[in-house]
Enzyme design. Structure first.
Site, mmCIF file in Angstrom:
data_model
loop_
_atom_site.group_PDB
_atom_site.id
_atom_site.type_symbol
_atom_site.label_atom_id
_atom_site.label_comp_id
_atom_site.label_asym_id
_atom_site.label_seq_id
_atom_site.Cartn_x
_atom_site.Cartn_y
_atom_site.Cartn_z
ATOM 1 N N HIS A 30 -9.904 30.437 -11.163
ATOM 2 C CA HIS A 30 -10.103 29.039 -10.738
ATOM 3 C C HIS A 30 -11.468 28.875 -10.077
ATOM 4 O O HIS A 30 -12.225 27.940 -10.393
ATOM 5 C CB HIS A 30 -9.013 28.626 -9.736
ATOM 6 C CG HIS A 30 -7.684 28.337 -10.356
ATOM 7 N ND1 HIS A 30 -7.513 27.438 -11.380
ATOM 8 C CD2 HIS A 30 -6.458 28.821 -10.079
ATOM 9 C CE1 HIS A 30 -6.241 27.393 -11.713
ATOM 10 N NE2 HIS A 30 -5.573 28.225 -10.934
ATOM 11 N N GLY A 34 -0.556 2.467 7.273
ATOM 12 C CA GLY A 34 -0.681 1.654 8.485
ATOM 13 C C GLY A 34 -0.170 0.233 8.360
ATOM 14 O O GLY A 34 -0.596 -0.635 9.120
ATOM 15 N N HIS A 60 -6.074 35.448 -10.944
ATOM 16 C CA HIS A 60 -5.754 34.046 -11.261
ATOM 17 C C HIS A 60 -6.569 33.095 -10.375
ATOM 18 O O HIS A 60 -7.229 32.164 -10.871
ATOM 19 C CB HIS A 60 -4.250 33.806 -11.058
ATOM 20 C CG HIS A 60 -3.794 32.428 -11.424
ATOM 21 N ND1 HIS A 60 -3.155 32.133 -12.602
ATOM 22 C CD2 HIS A 60 -3.891 31.236 -10.763
ATOM 23 C CE1 HIS A 60 -2.887 30.845 -12.654
ATOM 24 N NE2 HIS A 60 -3.311 30.280 -11.536
ATOM 25 N N GLU A 61 -6.550 33.341 -9.076
ATOM 26 C CA GLU A 61 -7.281 32.464 -8.152
ATOM 27 C C GLU A 61 -8.795 32.638 -8.311
ATOM 28 O O GLU A 61 -9.553 31.666 -8.189
ATOM 29 C CB GLU A 61 -6.866 32.762 -6.700
ATOM 30 C CG GLU A 61 -5.386 32.532 -6.404
ATOM 31 C CD GLU A 61 -4.937 31.125 -6.721
ATOM 32 O OE1 GLU A 61 -5.762 30.188 -6.672
ATOM 33 O OE2 GLU A 61 -3.746 30.948 -7.044
ATOM 34 N N GLY A 87 0.820 -1.206 0.000
ATOM 35 C CA GLY A 87 0.000 0.000 0.000
ATOM 36 C C GLY A 87 0.848 1.246 0.000
ATOM 37 O O GLY A 87 2.075 1.188 0.197
ATOM 38 N N PRO A 88 0.233 2.400 -0.209
ATOM 39 C CA PRO A 88 0.970 3.671 -0.212
ATOM 40 C C PRO A 88 1.604 3.953 1.149
ATOM 41 O O PRO A 88 1.211 3.361 2.169
ATOM 42 C CB PRO A 88 -0.120 4.707 -0.536
ATOM 43 C CG PRO A 88 -1.252 3.932 -1.102
ATOM 44 C CD PRO A 88 -1.197 2.578 -0.486
ATOM 45 N N PRO A 89 2.587 4.850 1.202
ATOM 46 C CA PRO A 89 3.218 5.184 2.491
ATOM 47 C C PRO A 89 2.218 5.793 3.466
ATOM 48 O O PRO A 89 1.347 6.570 3.073
ATOM 49 C CB PRO A 89 4.298 6.209 2.096
ATOM 50 C CG PRO A 89 4.527 6.000 0.644
ATOM 51 C CD PRO A 89 3.239 5.535 0.071
#
Length: 660
Positions: A463, A241, A459-460, A236-238
């Site tokens: 978005h 658990g 810019h924001e 599994g990903p880091p």
């Protein structure tokens, strides 16, 4: 009072360092006792000696030609004089020869002899002038043997350290370096972790709980002819658990638990890794039933023969070969189960992954919203909170977070509250912690010109506007133009957790990502370098649609993705140059279409975009409520449903407070 006859006096234990101390004392004592008393005599200059010769006080001058000094012996009459009384008494020495009265150092032997002879002839005295070479047998012997003694001593010291003070084991008394470094878990002294401490991961917990049950009650399974599995691989990903699950197994299992890392097998000496594997399984078999846990097994379990140009990984391959043999070779390991964890399952050797070695591969995925709530419940317990936290809300605010990330959020929230001199942690501290982890530390003192700040604001706002107008774009949480980490501004979204993604959903997300650059083009008719991360994101998405997921009509139902990772060292593309040209054209076409779509949306809502940007310049941080005041409620079915639920909750809260 009667004395206990059984009581024995405590005798001092023998220590080898005593021998070294005695030898040093003997050397110093012998050197001191063998000296001829020169240390107690007074040193004189050449002019003093010439004066003594002139006065007739010198009986003999013994020149030590190889040492650069001369011994001066006075006559008996001279010793009676007051000027020589300090040296009239003989110094203590075991040397039977007569001790000199004075010592005179000289620089040049020829000049020194000439000056003495001239003084003797001029004053007509009968002083005896003689010369000899001095030799010290003990010093010569010491300097001859000292290098050999030092080499032997260092060798003995290294061998004692390598042996670890124990006999036997892998490699014997001297080369005990081949012994396993595995730590044996002791449930009485070590911190105990149980399955109750592992939140979420229900499927993985069920698998590892069954492994513990195999060892506790093997007859339940073997009575029907089944065999106990040899191993289980946690993938599994880091931060999800995997190691915590292994700790829970160690805490729950009433059997010996050996824990070590894959890098513990790696050593600069040839053959040590294989030796440690043998010793590890020997210890486990002696204490069976037992569990062996190897964390980060990809350190030794990488596929053999990959990119082996220099032969530098032969030692690692030998270690892997020994591990394969121990797990399922001629010598079977009864009641020894191997647990391993890695986030790089694609690079592991196929022989290691086959049934009979790692019979089970347990995938430990990132937690979903329900599991994140359970993880928050575990990590919030030790934190002193100012109110009853809405853990469902916090779970929604942390999509894509692993268990380690959530633990970090809780810890960071406590640190933020302490930094603000608060007595308890509240909801806002947790939200600030999420922002801190996702975006980085706020840099309010960063120098930004008014023109740059205006560009960032539009810019924001671009978005936010485009994402608000598109159905499948992630709903906005907040927008800020306060620099944070490496970014000059940021927009926070709450993405929907989907198991599958459709084309229109990916296209809407790409369009929203390009909304920032499109806003710069619409308002200023210029573009800047501030959209680098946006361009990187949409390029990856477009390339994935074309080359990985088969979502492009021109390329068709093809994928050039290799999930096994076996083609990672290939030197050629899996498609022709003509196909590569078509892929590049389709990727560019997808991105440009969404860019023009974003420009069109912003052109139609230019006044609202400007109003949002002005509010952002004024407040620096705006939330979902500010967008609703400008744009109104989002008209999409899901958002309407969520808004209705929120209104119902508010009404219920109001009614309950009125009843009270």
């Amino acid at each position: 009072m009667a004395k206990d006859n059984n009581t024995k006096p405590n005798k001092p234990k023998f220590n080898s360092w005593w021998i070294y101390g005695i030898l040093v004392a003997l050397i110093i004592g012998f050197q001191f006792l063998s000296s001829d008393g020169l240390s107690s005599t007074r040193k004189k200059t050449t002019s003093d000696l010439l004066e003594y010769i002139k006065n007739g006080d010198v009986k003999k001058v013994m020149i030590i030609s190889n040492a650069g000094y001369a011994k001066v012996y006075l006559t008996e009459e001279a010793l009676e004089k007051d000027s020589h009384k300090p040296v009239s008494k003989p110094s203590f020495s075991l040397n039977p020869t007569e001790s000199p009265s004075y010592v005179v150092n000289y620089a040049s032997l020829e000049i020194f002899e000439k000056e003495i002879k001239d003084a003797k002839a001029l004053n007509n005295v009968d002083t005896i002038i003689d010369s000899e070479k001095e030799s010290n047998t003990f010093e010569n012997l010491l300097f001859t043997l000292l290098p050999f003694v030092l080499i032997i001593g260092i060798w003995i010291f290294m061998m004692r350290r390598m042996s670890g003070g124990s006999g036997g084991g892998a490699g014997g008394q001297i080369f005990n370096i081949g012994k396993s470094k595995a730590k044996l878990f002791d449930e009485k002294t070590d911190t105990r972790t149980s399955f109750k401490d592992v939140a979420g991961l229900e499927g993985a917990k069920e698998e590892v709980e069954e492994i513990v049950e195999f060892l506790k009650n093997p007859e339940k399974y073997t009575s029907l002819g089944g065999k106990i599995p040899k191993g289980a691989l946690l993938v599994g990903p880091p931060g999800t658990g995997k190691t915590l699950l292994a700790k829970a197994v160690a805490g729950e299992a009433k059997v010996p638990f050996f824990s070590l890392s894959g890098s513990d097998f790696v050593e600069m000496f040839v053959g040590v890794g294989a030796s440690r594997v043998r010793d590890l399984f020997k210890q486990a078999k002696d204490k069976s039933p037992a569990i062996i846990f190897i964390d980060e097994i990809d350190a030794i379990g990488r596929a053999r023969g990959k990119n082996n140009v220099t032969g530098s990984n032969d030692e690692r391959e030998n270690t892997l070969n020994q591990l394969l043999t121990e797990m399922d070779g001629f010598g079977t390991n009864t009641n020894v189960i191997v647990l391993a964890a890695t986030n790089r399952a694609d690079v592991l050797d196929k022989a290691l992954m086959r049934a009979g070695r790692f019979d089970r591969q347990i995938y430990v995925d990132l937690p979903d919203i329900r599991e994140r709530k359970e993880i928050f419940e575990v990590h919030v317990k030790p934190i002193k909170t100012a109110e009853t936290l809405d853990l469902d809300f916090l779970a929604k605010q942390t999509p894509g977070f692993s268990g380690a990330d959530i633990a970090n959020v809780c810890n960071e929230a406590a640190l933020i509250a302490a930094r603000k001199e608060k007595k308890a942690v509240n909801k806002q501290d947790f939200l600030d912690a999420v922002d801190r982890i996702v975006g980085g530390l706020e840099k309010k003192n960063k120098i930004i010109t008014p023109g740059e700040k205006k560009t960032i604001a539009y810019h924001e706002a671009g978005h936010a506007t485009v994402s608000w107008m598109l159905e499948h774009a992630a709903p906005l949480v907040k927008v800020t133009i306060v620099p944070r980490g490496q970014s000059l501004g940021a927009a926070w979204y709450l993405p929907e957790e989907r198991l599958i993604v459709r084309s229109e959903q990916m296209l809407d997300e790409m369009c929203a990502t390009l909304g920032g650059r499109a806003a710069e083009k619409v308002i200023f008719n210029k573009i800047s370098t501030g959209a680098l991360s946006d361009l990187e994101k949409v390029t990856k998405q477009a390339r994935g649609m074309v080359t990985v997921y088969g979502l492009n009509d021109k390329i068709g139902n093809l994928t050039y993705y290799d999930s096994s990772g076996q083609d990672s060292y290939g030197f050629s593309k899996p498609y022709s140059e003509e196909t590569a040209r078509i892929i590049d054209e389709e990727i560019s076409k997808l991105i440009e279409e969404q860019y023009l779509r974003a420009i069109d949306l912003l052109d139609k809502n230019k006044d609202k975009l400007t109003e949002l940007a002005e509010r952002l310049l004024e407040k620096e941080v705006i939330f979902k409520d500010d967008l609703e005041k400008i744009f109104g409620k989002r008209p999409f079915a899901k958002d309407v449903k969520e808004n209705a639920e929120e209104e119902a909750k508010k009404d219920a809260t109001t009614n309950s407070s009125e009843e009270e």
